[in-house]
Design a protein around this motif. Structure first.
Motif, short mmCIF file in Angstrom:
data_model
loop_
_atom_site.label_atom_id
_atom_site.label_comp_id
_atom_site.label_asym_id
_atom_site.label_seq_id
_atom_site.Cartn_x
_atom_site.Cartn_y
_atom_site.Cartn_z
N PHE A 135 0.86 -1.18 0.00
CA PHE A 135 0.00 0.00 0.00
C PHE A 135 0.90 1.23 0.00
CE2 PHE A 135 0.78 -0.75 4.52
CZ PHE A 135 0.91 0.52 5.04
N GLY A 136 0.38 2.35 -0.40
CA GLY A 136 1.20 3.54 -0.53
C GLY A 136 0.52 4.75 0.08
N PRO A 137 0.91 5.92 -0.33
CA PRO A 137 1.88 6.20 -1.38
C PRO A 137 3.29 5.74 -1.01
CG PRO A 137 0.65 8.20 -0.77
CD PRO A 137 0.34 7.17 0.24
N VAL A 138 4.05 5.39 -2.04
CA VAL A 138 5.43 4.97 -1.85
C VAL A 138 6.34 5.81 -2.74
CG1 VAL A 138 4.83 2.60 -1.27
CG2 VAL A 138 5.26 3.17 -3.64
N ASP A 139 7.61 5.90 -2.35
CA ASP A 139 8.58 6.63 -3.17
C ASP A 139 9.30 5.63 -4.07
OD1 ASP A 139 10.54 8.16 -4.32
OD2 ASP A 139 11.11 9.18 -2.47
N LEU A 140 9.13 5.76 -5.38
CA LEU A 140 9.72 4.82 -6.34
C LEU A 140 10.82 5.47 -7.17
CD1 LEU A 140 6.38 3.23 -7.61
CD2 LEU A 140 7.92 2.36 -5.85
N ASN A 141 11.18 6.69 -6.80
CA ASN A 141 12.20 7.42 -7.55
C ASN A 141 13.59 7.03 -7.04
OD1 ASN A 141 13.94 9.24 -8.68
ND2 ASN A 141 12.94 11.07 -7.85
N ARG A 142 14.35 6.32 -7.88
CA ARG A 142 15.66 5.80 -7.44
C ARG A 142 16.62 6.90 -7.02
NH1 ARG A 142 16.14 0.62 -9.91
NH2 ARG A 142 14.09 -0.25 -9.51
N ASN A 200 0.56 -1.96 -8.77
CA ASN A 200 1.50 -2.17 -9.87
C ASN A 200 1.96 -3.63 -9.86
OD1 ASN A 200 1.66 0.11 -11.49
ND2 ASN A 200 3.41 1.01 -10.43
N ALA A 201 2.15 -4.20 -8.66
CA ALA A 201 2.48 -5.63 -8.60
C ALA A 201 1.35 -6.44 -9.23
CB ALA A 201 2.70 -6.06 -7.15
N ALA A 202 0.13 -6.08 -8.93
CA ALA A 202 -1.03 -6.84 -9.45
C ALA A 202 -1.11 -6.75 -10.97
CB ALA A 202 -2.32 -6.33 -8.81
N VAL A 203 -0.88 -5.58 -11.51
CA VAL A 203 -0.98 -5.45 -12.98
C VAL A 203 0.14 -6.26 -13.65
CG1 VAL A 203 0.36 -3.31 -13.40
CG2 VAL A 203 -1.58 -3.84 -14.85
N LEU A 204 1.29 -6.29 -13.00
CA LEU A 204 2.41 -7.07 -13.54
C LEU A 204 2.08 -8.57 -13.56
CD1 LEU A 204 5.37 -7.14 -14.48
CD2 LEU A 204 6.06 -7.12 -12.07
N ALA A 205 1.52 -9.06 -12.46
CA ALA A 205 1.18 -10.49 -12.40
C ALA A 205 0.08 -10.84 -13.41
CB ALA A 205 0.72 -10.85 -10.99
N HIS A 231 5.79 4.65 -13.59
CA HIS A 231 6.16 5.54 -12.50
C HIS A 231 6.46 6.88 -13.13
CE1 HIS A 231 8.44 1.85 -10.76
NE2 HIS A 231 7.13 1.71 -10.61
N GLY A 232 6.48 7.90 -12.34
CA GLY A 232 6.90 9.20 -12.85
C GLY A 232 6.99 10.15 -11.70
N VAL A 264 -0.54 0.49 -13.61
CA VAL A 264 -0.51 0.62 -15.07
C VAL A 264 0.80 0.06 -15.61
CG1 VAL A 264 -0.63 2.23 -17.00
CG2 VAL A 264 -1.91 2.73 -14.91
N LEU A 265 0.69 -0.77 -16.64
CA LEU A 265 1.86 -1.29 -17.34
C LEU A 265 1.84 -0.75 -18.76
CD1 LEU A 265 3.32 -4.77 -17.14
CD2 LEU A 265 2.56 -4.03 -19.39
#
Ligand code: ADP
Ligand code: ZN
Length: 307
Positions: free
Chosen positions: A69-76, A116-121, A155-156, A147-148
Motif C-alpha cells: 500500500f502507498g503512497p510509496v517513493d519509487l524514484n531511485r 503495480n504488482a497486481a498489474v504485472l502479475a 512511475h513518474g 498501469v503497465l
C-alpha cells in the motif's frame, strides 16, 4: 521446474495484513504466511522472522519482492526511495521498507505499489497476457490502480493514483449522503465507490446491498466515467477490475454498459461495442495477483542488480 531457479520471497503489504510467500514461480510456491499489520517495527520484524525460518526450511533466497500500500517513493534518485511515505495509516508515515530488508538479508529488493504488482502479475500470468498497455484497478477499502506500458510499470512524478480521478457527481443521487466522501476532493472516484464510501453514502455496508439497489447504478456510473478517462488518456488494450466491491457479479456488466454510454460512440472500436466483455474483465488470478506480482518484482530485482 528447474531445481536451480532462484528462490524469491514475495511480500504483499496491505493495511490489515502482510501476505508473504516463498517460491520460484506461480506454480511453485513452497510456503505462505499471513502477518497482521500492526506497527511498522513489529510488522517488519515478524515478516523478517518468517523469512529467516523459510531460509532454514528451503535454502538461500535470491531476492525479495515487495508490493505494498502507498503512497510509496519509487524514484531511485530520491533519498526516500523505498519508503512508504505520506500514508494516512497511523505509524506508517515515512517507513523505510527497502533498506530494512536489504540490510537484513543482503539480497536485491524489488519494490512497487500493490496495484503495480497486481498489474504485472496479471500481465505475466493472468487476464492481461499480451495486453500492453494494461490497467489493473482495485475497488475495495480504497480505489487504486496499477498501469503497465511498453512492458514497464508506470512511475513518474509518483505512481498512478487512479482512485482520485475527478468524475461528475452522480445525477439525481438517491443516496442519504449525496456528496463524495474523499476528504481531499469533492467529487473523485474513491469518494463514491470504495467500500467505506458506499457504506457512508447509503447507510448500508456494500456487501449487504441487494443487486437491484440503486447504489450499484451510481457505482457503475462513476466507474464508467473513470474508465472512459483512462481509456482516452492511456489507450489500454484491457482494463482489469478487482477488489472486494467488484465481487458483486452484476457490477461488471453494469460498468461496461455505462462506459459505452458515456463514450457515446466517440471511438468506433470493437472493444467499446460488441467486444467490451473482453475489454473490461475480472482478474485472472483472483486474489493472488498482489503476491504473485511481488514475486515478479523480486525476479526483476535480480535482473537489474542496481537495486
Ligand atoms: P482491501 O481493499 O482492504 O485490500 P478488499 O478488496 O476485500 O480489501 O475490500 C474491502 C471492502 O470491500 C470493504 O469495504 C467491503 O465492504 C467491500 N466488500 C467486500 N466484499 C464485498 C462484496 N461481496 N460485495 C460488495 N462489497 C464488498
Ligand atoms: Zn480523492
Amino acid at each position: 521446474m528447474s531445481d536451480n531457479a532462484p528462490l524469491i520471497v514475495a511480500i504483499e503489504g496491505g493495511g490489515t495484513k502482510f501476505v508473504c510467500g516463498i517460491g520460484t514461480d506461480p506454480h511453485n510456491i513452497l510456503d505462505t504466511a499471513r502477518i497482521d499489520t500492526t506497527t511498522p517495527h513489529d510488522t517488519l520484524e515478524n515478516v523478517s522472522h518468517w523469512i529467516s525460518k523459510m531460509k532454514v526450511a528451503h535454502g538461500p533466497i535470491a531476492a525479495i519482492g515487495i508490493g505494498t500500500f502507498g503512497p510509496v517513493d519509487l524514484n531511485r534518485d530520491s533519498e526516500t526511495y523505498g519508503y512508504i511515505t505520506t500514508t494516512p495509516k497511523p505509524h506508517w508515515q515515512q517507513t523505510d521498507v527497502v533498506t530494512f530488508f536489504k540490510n537484513r538479508f543482503k539480497v536485491p529488493v524489488g519494490f512497487d505499489t500493490d496495484v503495480n504488482a497486481a498489474v504485472l502479475a496479471e500481465y505475466l500470468w493472468g487476464a492481461g497476457q499480451g495486453m500492453d498497455p494494461l490497467i489493473y484497478i482495485t475497488v475495495g477499502t480504497g480505489v487504486g490502480g496499477g498501469v503497465l506500458v511498453n512492458g514497464q510499470l508506470l512511475h513518474g512524478l509518483l505512481h498512478p493514483e487512479i482512485g482520485h480521478l475527478i468524475v461528475p457527481p452522480p445525477h439525481n443521487s438517491l443516496a442519504i449522503q449525496r456528496e463524495g466522501q474523499c476528504p481531499f476532493h469533492r467529487s473523485c472516484v474513491e469518494g463514491y465507490v470504495c467500500g467505506p464510501s458506499i457504506a457512508k453514502r447509503w447507510g448500508v455496508k456494500a456487501d449487504a446491498l441487494p443487486p437491484d439497489h440503486p447504489a450499484w447504478e451510481e457505482v457503475a456510473d462513476v466507474m464508467g466515467y473513470a474508465l472512459m478517462n483512462l481509456t482516452l488518456t492511456l489507450a489500454p488494450k484491457r482494463i482489469i477490475l478487482g477488489g472486494g466491491v467488484m465481487e458483486q457479479p452484476h457490477l461488471i456488466p453494469l460498468i461496461q454498459g455505462k462506459l459505452m454510454q458515456h463514450m457515446n460512440g466517440y471511438l468506433s472500436v470493437p472493444q467499446l461495442s460488441h467486444d467490451i466483455e473482453r475489454f473490461i474483465v475480472k482478474p485472472g488470478l483472483g486474489g493472488r495477483s498482489g503476491l504473485l506480482g511481488s514475486m515478479a518484482l523480486g525476479r526483476m530485482a535480480i535482473a537489474n542488480k542496481a537495486l
